[in-house]
Design an enzyme around this catalytic site. Structure first.
Site, PDB file in Angstrom:
ATOM      1  N   GLY A   1       0.871  -1.180   0.000  1.00  0.00           N
ATOM      2  CA  GLY A   1       0.000   0.000   0.000  1.00  0.00           C
ATOM      3  C   GLY A   1       0.897   1.215   0.000  1.00  0.00           C
ATOM      4  O   GLY A   1       1.955   1.185   0.633  1.00  0.00           O
TER       5      GLY A   1
ATOM      6  N   ASN B   1       4.529   1.303   1.622  1.00  0.00           N
ATOM      7  CA  ASN B   1       5.713   1.165   0.759  1.00  0.00           C
ATOM      8  C   ASN B   1       6.709   2.303   1.041  1.00  0.00           C
ATOM      9  O   ASN B   1       7.919   2.087   1.101  1.00  0.00           O
ATOM     10  CB  ASN B   1       5.321   1.214  -0.722  1.00  0.00           C
ATOM     11  CG  ASN B   1       4.270   0.181  -1.093  1.00  0.00           C
ATOM     12  OD1 ASN B   1       4.039  -0.769  -0.357  1.00  0.00           O
ATOM     13  ND2 ASN B   1       3.617   0.383  -2.232  1.00  0.00           N
TER      14      ASN B   1
ATOM     15  N   TYR C   1      -6.445  -6.524  -2.479  1.00  0.00           N
ATOM     16  CA  TYR C   1      -6.492  -6.322  -3.924  1.00  0.00           C
ATOM     17  C   TYR C   1      -5.803  -7.461  -4.648  1.00  0.00           C
ATOM     18  O   TYR C   1      -4.948  -8.140  -4.089  1.00  0.00           O
ATOM     19  CB  TYR C   1      -5.917  -4.968  -4.340  1.00  0.00           C
ATOM     20  CG  TYR C   1      -4.426  -4.793  -4.169  1.00  0.00           C
ATOM     21  CD1 TYR C   1      -3.894  -4.469  -2.927  1.00  0.00           C
ATOM     22  CD2 TYR C   1      -3.563  -4.917  -5.249  1.00  0.00           C
ATOM     23  CE1 TYR C   1      -2.530  -4.285  -2.773  1.00  0.00           C
ATOM     24  CE2 TYR C   1      -2.196  -4.722  -5.102  1.00  0.00           C
ATOM     25  CZ  TYR C   1      -1.689  -4.416  -3.854  1.00  0.00           C
ATOM     26  OH  TYR C   1      -0.330  -4.232  -3.701  1.00  0.00           O
TER      27      TYR C   1
ATOM     28  N   GLY D   1       7.979  10.939 -13.877  1.00  0.00           N
ATOM     29  CA  GLY D   1       8.318   9.646 -14.460  1.00  0.00           C
ATOM     30  C   GLY D   1       9.741   9.549 -14.982  1.00  0.00           C
ATOM     31  O   GLY D   1      10.688   9.876 -14.268  1.00  0.00           O
ATOM     32  N   ALA D   2       9.877   9.123 -16.218  1.00  0.00           N
ATOM     33  CA  ALA D   2      11.197   8.875 -16.811  1.00  0.00           C
ATOM     34  C   ALA D   2      12.019  10.151 -16.990  1.00  0.00           C
ATOM     35  O   ALA D   2      13.234  10.090 -17.159  1.00  0.00           O
ATOM     36  CB  ALA D   2      11.020   8.195 -18.162  1.00  0.00           C
TER      37      ALA D   2
ATOM     38  N   GLY E   1       6.945   5.740  -7.419  1.00  0.00           N
ATOM     39  CA  GLY E   1       6.757   6.980  -6.654  1.00  0.00           C
ATOM     40  C   GLY E   1       6.955   6.768  -5.157  1.00  0.00           C
ATOM     41  O   GLY E   1       7.556   7.611  -4.473  1.00  0.00           O
ATOM     42  N   ASP E   2       6.482   5.656  -4.634  1.00  0.00           N
ATOM     43  CA  ASP E   2       6.605   5.387  -3.192  1.00  0.00           C
ATOM     44  C   ASP E   2       8.067   5.203  -2.795  1.00  0.00           C
ATOM     45  O   ASP E   2       8.508   5.706  -1.752  1.00  0.00           O
ATOM     46  CB  ASP E   2       5.839   4.112  -2.802  1.00  0.00           C
ATOM     47  CG  ASP E   2       4.383   4.152  -3.237  1.00  0.00           C
ATOM     48  OD1 ASP E   2       3.844   5.266  -3.403  1.00  0.00           O
ATOM     49  OD2 ASP E   2       3.787   3.069  -3.413  1.00  0.00           O
TER      50      ASP E   2
HETATM   51  P1  ADP Z   1       4.346   7.605  -9.605  1.00  0.00           P
HETATM   52  O1  ADP Z   1       4.799   6.169  -9.585  1.00  0.00           O
HETATM   53  O2  ADP Z   1       3.979   8.109  -8.260  1.00  0.00           O
HETATM   54  O3  ADP Z   1       3.340   7.914 -10.682  1.00  0.00           O
HETATM   55  P2  ADP Z   1       6.417   8.697 -11.315  1.00  0.00           P
HETATM   56  O4  ADP Z   1       5.951   7.823 -12.435  1.00  0.00           O
HETATM   57  O5  ADP Z   1       6.504  10.126 -11.583  1.00  0.00           O
HETATM   58  O6  ADP Z   1       5.604   8.481  -9.967  1.00  0.00           O
HETATM   59  O7  ADP Z   1       7.826   8.121 -10.904  1.00  0.00           O
HETATM   60  C1  ADP Z   1       8.421   8.368  -9.663  1.00  0.00           C
HETATM   61  C2  ADP Z   1       9.925   8.327  -9.813  1.00  0.00           C
HETATM   62  O8  ADP Z   1      10.337   7.027 -10.271  1.00  0.00           O
HETATM   63  C3  ADP Z   1      10.442   9.295 -10.834  1.00  0.00           C
HETATM   64  O9  ADP Z   1      10.660  10.563 -10.273  1.00  0.00           O
HETATM   65  C4  ADP Z   1      11.727   8.627 -11.284  1.00  0.00           C
HETATM   66  O10 ADP Z   1      12.755   8.870 -10.330  1.00  0.00           O
HETATM   67  C5  ADP Z   1      11.372   7.157 -11.206  1.00  0.00           C
HETATM   68  N1  ADP Z   1      10.907   6.660 -12.514  1.00  0.00           N
HETATM   69  C6  ADP Z   1       9.643   6.425 -12.903  1.00  0.00           C
HETATM   70  N2  ADP Z   1       9.581   5.961 -14.178  1.00  0.00           N
HETATM   71  C7  ADP Z   1      10.857   5.892 -14.597  1.00  0.00           C
HETATM   72  C8  ADP Z   1      11.498   5.464 -15.815  1.00  0.00           C
HETATM   73  N3  ADP Z   1      10.795   5.017 -16.864  1.00  0.00           N
HETATM   74  N4  ADP Z   1      12.851   5.522 -15.884  1.00  0.00           N
HETATM   75  C9  ADP Z   1      13.592   5.942 -14.828  1.00  0.00           C
HETATM   76  N5  ADP Z   1      13.051   6.349 -13.647  1.00  0.00           N
HETATM   77  C10 ADP Z   1      11.713   6.326 -13.532  1.00  0.00           C
END
Ligand code: ADP
Length: 304
Positions: free
Chosen positions: A29, A33, A88, A227-228, A258-259
């Site tokens: 969760g 996490n 879940y 994300g990436a 994210g966690d």
């Molecule tokens: P959440 O999982 O909360 O949606 P994000 O997708 O923004 O959050 O990702 C959180 C963190 O995980 C990013 O800030 C980055 O450090 C890492 N991350 C996520 N996706 C990638 C990826 N494709 N390549 C490298 N790092 C990633």
């Protein structure tokens, strides 16, 4: 410098498709996490506790044992008769994951109902973490109990950290969702939103718009995850800093990106206040986490 970190939310039973018709049971969760990764990277003189509620049934016992084994404290997890943890199931079809949830009777929905218990946990802590999922599962009156306690914590200078983690299916009323997420941010001194969620649900045109919106809500420190690409940090009046993500050769499972970022970031940040270094560290950890299966990757698999 020693300290106490408290994470507030719902840990669930996770059932994942295994061989044939078999299911593999685990526990996860978002708020748990984050606590797990914070515990992994904080020194031993820091405590990490989980604040939640479970039932008195066998699976609740198992969850408490599981949490305790990770080194996260369970003393603030209340036991409630005739309730059980939420559950879940992860379905895997052609490499795509989908989820089914059973959480309407989850004990964690009552986590803020004992205001005295909540107050003593928050007062005993230096850093308090919660998320939009924590708020989504609570009745409106319990949201208010929780947020008023967090506002008190913020007012006395504690670090109150909020990840909006917007999950629209948890919110029937989208206007209430946005108002409650904004109220959560207002009660916080740091927010760690994902830009994807913010642009979808608040219509932010760019990261600057997300930062501006949270600044207007009175949040001092803002870390927008994208994300990436990477994260953008705005601490106080700025300037903004961008920390790039770490490239991942093969993405195995993005659960907990994210966690793990949040937990690793906070573990570093609370020790020296260096946001940029903490974000660079957390980007390495999150990249390693998504290179492995599962929400809770063992430390030996992270090569840090
Ligand atoms: P959440 O999982 O909360 O949606 P994000 O997708 O923004 O959050 O990702 C959180 C963190 O995980 C990013 O800030 C980055 O450090 C890492 N991350 C996520 N996706 C990638 C990826 N494709 N390549 C490298 N790092 C990633």
């Amino acid at each position: 410098m020693a300290g106490k970190l408290l994470s507030i939310g719902e840990c669930m039973v996770e059932l994942m498709q295994a061989e044939g018709d078999l299911l593999r049971k685990s526990f996860a969760g978002d708020s748990f996490n984050t606590a797990y990764y914070a515990r992994m990277f904080l020194p031993p003189d820091w405590s990490v506790d989980y604040f939640s509620a479970v039932g008195t049934d066998t699976v609740s016992e198992e969850m408490l044992d599981f949490i305790a084994k990770t080194g996260v404290g369970t003393d603030y997890i209340r036991r409630i008769e005739n309730r059980s943890p939420g559950l879940y199931m992860i379905h895997l079809k052609d490499g795509e994951r989908s989820f089914s949830y059973w959480r309407s009777q989850s004990a964690a929905k009552l986590l803020a109902d004992d205001a005295g218990h909540l107050r003593s946990a928050v007062e005993a802590s230096d850093v308090i973490i919660f998320s939009g999922i924590t708020l989504a599962i609570l009745a409106p009156s319990s949201v208010e109990t929780l947020l008023s306690e967090l506002r008190r914590a913020k007012a006395v200078g504690k670090l109150v950290v909020f990840d909006p983690n917007i999950r629209p299916r948890l919110w029937d009323d989208k206007t209430y969702m946005r108002t409650t997420i904004s109220a959560g941010a207002r009660a916080s001194s740091m927010v760690m939103p994902s830009f994807d969620d913010e642009t979808t649900h608040f219509g932010d045109t760019d990261i600057a718009a997300t930062i501006g919106r949270y600044r207007e809500l009175g949040v001092e420190n803002i870390i927008v995850k994208d994300g990436a690409k990477g994260v953008t940090l705005r601490f106080g009046e700025g300037p903004d800093a961008f920390i790039a993500s770490v490239p991942v050769d093969t993405i195995i499972d993005t659960t907990s990106a994210g966690d793990s970022f949040n937990g690793a970031f906070l573990a570093r940040y609370v020790q020296d206040g260096n946001g940029k270094a903490a974000a660079a560290f957390a980007a390495r950890i999150a990249a390693a986490v998504i290179g492995h299966h599962g929400a809770l990757v063992p430390v030996e698999n992270l090569n840090s």
